[in-house]
Design a protein around this motif. Structure first.
Motif, mmCIF file in Angstrom:
data_model
loop_
_atom_site.group_PDB
_atom_site.id
_atom_site.type_symbol
_atom_site.label_atom_id
_atom_site.label_comp_id
_atom_site.label_asym_id
_atom_site.label_seq_id
_atom_site.Cartn_x
_atom_site.Cartn_y
_atom_site.Cartn_z
ATOM 1 N N ASP A 63 40.389 36.252 47.141
ATOM 2 C CA ASP A 63 40.972 36.978 46.016
ATOM 3 C C ASP A 63 40.092 36.838 44.777
ATOM 4 N N ALA A 64 39.566 35.638 44.539
ATOM 5 C CA ALA A 64 38.699 35.413 43.385
ATOM 6 C C ALA A 64 37.429 36.257 43.481
ATOM 7 N N SER A 65 36.893 36.385 44.688
ATOM 8 C CA SER A 65 35.690 37.190 44.880
ATOM 9 C C SER A 65 35.963 38.657 44.587
ATOM 10 N N LEU A 66 37.079 39.176 45.099
ATOM 11 C CA LEU A 66 37.454 40.566 44.823
ATOM 12 C C LEU A 66 37.657 40.785 43.328
ATOM 13 N N ALA A 67 38.308 39.837 42.675
ATOM 14 C CA ALA A 67 38.558 39.958 41.238
ATOM 15 C C ALA A 67 37.256 39.974 40.449
ATOM 16 N N ARG A 68 36.330 39.127 40.838
ATOM 17 C CA ARG A 68 35.040 39.044 40.139
ATOM 18 C C ARG A 68 34.282 40.363 40.226
ATOM 19 N N VAL A 69 34.237 40.936 41.426
ATOM 20 C CA VAL A 69 33.495 42.198 41.602
ATOM 21 C C VAL A 69 34.172 43.317 40.806
ATOM 22 N N ALA A 70 35.494 43.393 40.861
ATOM 23 C CA ALA A 70 36.198 44.433 40.121
ATOM 24 C C ALA A 70 35.985 44.291 38.615
ATOM 25 N N GLN A 71 36.032 43.071 38.114
ATOM 26 C CA GLN A 71 35.848 42.862 36.679
ATOM 27 C C GLN A 71 34.443 43.269 36.239
ATOM 28 N N GLN A 72 33.458 42.980 37.059
ATOM 29 C CA GLN A 72 32.085 43.356 36.727
ATOM 30 C C GLN A 72 31.875 44.866 36.747
ATOM 31 N N ALA A 73 32.753 45.592 37.447
ATOM 32 C CA ALA A 73 32.620 47.046 37.565
ATOM 33 C C ALA A 73 33.388 47.810 36.492
ATOM 34 N N LEU A 74 34.110 47.128 35.607
ATOM 35 C CA LEU A 74 34.933 47.799 34.606
ATOM 36 C C LEU A 74 34.089 48.699 33.705
ATOM 37 N N ARG A 75 34.666 49.869 33.390
ATOM 38 C CA ARG A 75 34.036 50.794 32.454
ATOM 39 C C ARG A 75 35.108 51.349 31.535
ATOM 40 N N PRO A 76 34.837 51.402 30.230
ATOM 41 C CA PRO A 76 35.862 51.890 29.284
ATOM 42 C C PRO A 76 36.328 53.302 29.634
ATOM 43 N N GLY A 77 37.638 53.498 29.618
ATOM 44 C CA GLY A 77 38.204 54.814 29.867
ATOM 45 C C GLY A 77 38.271 55.223 31.322
ATOM 46 N N GLN A 78 37.845 54.350 32.238
ATOM 47 C CA GLN A 78 37.893 54.666 33.662
ATOM 48 C C GLN A 78 38.650 53.577 34.419
ATOM 49 N N THR A 79 38.847 53.810 35.708
ATOM 50 C CA THR A 79 39.632 52.901 36.543
ATOM 51 C C THR A 79 38.817 52.460 37.746
ATOM 52 N N VAL A 80 38.801 51.173 37.996
ATOM 53 C CA VAL A 80 38.252 50.627 39.234
ATOM 54 C C VAL A 80 39.357 50.656 40.287
ATOM 55 N N LEU A 81 39.083 51.218 41.448
ATOM 56 C CA LEU A 81 40.039 51.270 42.547
ATOM 57 C C LEU A 81 39.701 50.160 43.525
ATOM 58 N N LEU A 82 40.653 49.242 43.743
ATOM 59 C CA LEU A 82 40.427 48.105 44.632
ATOM 60 C C LEU A 82 41.287 48.291 45.882
ATOM 61 N N LEU A 83 40.648 48.274 47.047
ATOM 62 C CA LEU A 83 41.326 48.516 48.329
ATOM 63 C C LEU A 83 41.310 47.239 49.149
#
Length: 296
Positions: free
Chosen positions: A204-224
């Motif tokens: 879970d921590a690994s998934l969270a880390r990758v998603a956080q690094q992919a954040l972009r203002p005004g957009q959404t990261v989709l995590l599956l």
């Protein structure tokens, strides 16, 4: 939560859903809920993926699936297409590929073979025919697909790291232990449950880390990911700071049973029931033949 060690065809299902799906005031997306006596039934839910709008804005949208439910992978593909068509999709993060793998360098007209190679796809664990359409929809839209799972080489170290025992509250950690016990059909020796929980939390921590690094203002990261990974009080969201806006949608095949706490999810998406498979019988046979250790 799905058994994290077994390929999808052998994992026992744990739906992680709630009987409170018909309560008023939530963003729950279950159709056909009965109202109180004397009250009319709720109006039919809007078709998916238009209902995604009710889950936005969000920095990260987590979609939890049952790995053996094809309708859930269809929902994922439609979510990718819907968000990408509106310019709202920052990235797709997948449990189904390891952290460090990415399609970011591929052109929009890349082939499936190129995408599989970029992600170093493990066909034995995750059938490409199920997840490939979501990957290719993102690639065609110019959106990177990022592996988020803990690399296989790090699994044993995570199991031995007692620091993960302190990440969750005692009550939440107990829920993780119970889920692992059930997910392995009661076959795990008690001494193996804490190390397995550490590995789950590390994933879970690994998934969270990758998603956080992919954040972009005004957009959404989709995590599956599998349903157990996305729960707000147990899974990926426990590894973020409060300033990250996340929404959780769980897909459920068949009737919604009683299960989780209200604060664990924002939406439950009901799909038709799938054919019952006795995963526990297959697991008992496999482990009885001395193959239990082969999945690490």
């Amino acid at each position: 939560m799905q058994n994290p060690l077994l390929p999808p065809s052998r994992r026992s299902k744990r739906p992680w859903l709630a009987s409170w799906a018909c309560m008023a005031g939530g963003a729950l997306l279950v159709a056909g809920c009965a109202g109180a006596p004397g009250t009319p039934p709720p109006p039919p839910a809007a078709p998916w993926p238009d209902r995604l709008q009710s889950l936005l804005p969000a920095d990260v949208l987590l979609m939890g699936e049952q790995h053996d439910a094809p309708d859930h992978q269809r929902l994922q593909r439609e979510a990718v297409q819907w968000l990408a068509a509106r310019g709202q999709l920052a990235a797709v993060v997948m449990e189904m590929a390891e952290r460090g793998r990415s399609t970011a360098g591929l052109p929009r007209d890349a082939t499936p073979d190129q995408a599989r190679a970029a992600l170093q796809w493990n066909e034995a664990a995750w059938p490409w025919e199920a997840y490939g359409p979501s990957v290719m929809a993102a690639v065609a839209a110019g959106v990177p697909v990022l592996g988020g799972n803990l690399p296989r080489s790090d699994l044993r170290a995570a199991m031995a790291d007692a620091a993960w025992d302190r990440h969750l509250s005692p009550a939440a950690l107990q829920r993780q232990h119970e889920a692992l016990r059930e997910g392995h059909c009661g076959l795990l020796p008690p001494a193996q449950i804490p190390p397995m929980a550490r590995m789950q939390i590390a994933r879970d921590a690994s998934l969270a880390r990758v998603a956080q690094q992919a954040l972009r203002p005004g957009q959404t990261v989709l995590l599956l990911a599998g349903g157990g990974h996305v729960l707000r009080t147990l899974g990926v969201p426990t590894h973020w700071s409060a300033d990250i806006r996340s929404k959780v949608a769980l897909a459920q095949a068949g009737q919604v049973p009683a299960a989780i706490k209200m604060e664990d999810t924002d939406a439950v998406i009901e799909t038709p029931a799938i054919e019952f498979k006795d995963h526990c019988a297959a697991l008992r046979q496999q482990w009885g033949q001395g193959k239990a250790g082969g999945s690490l």
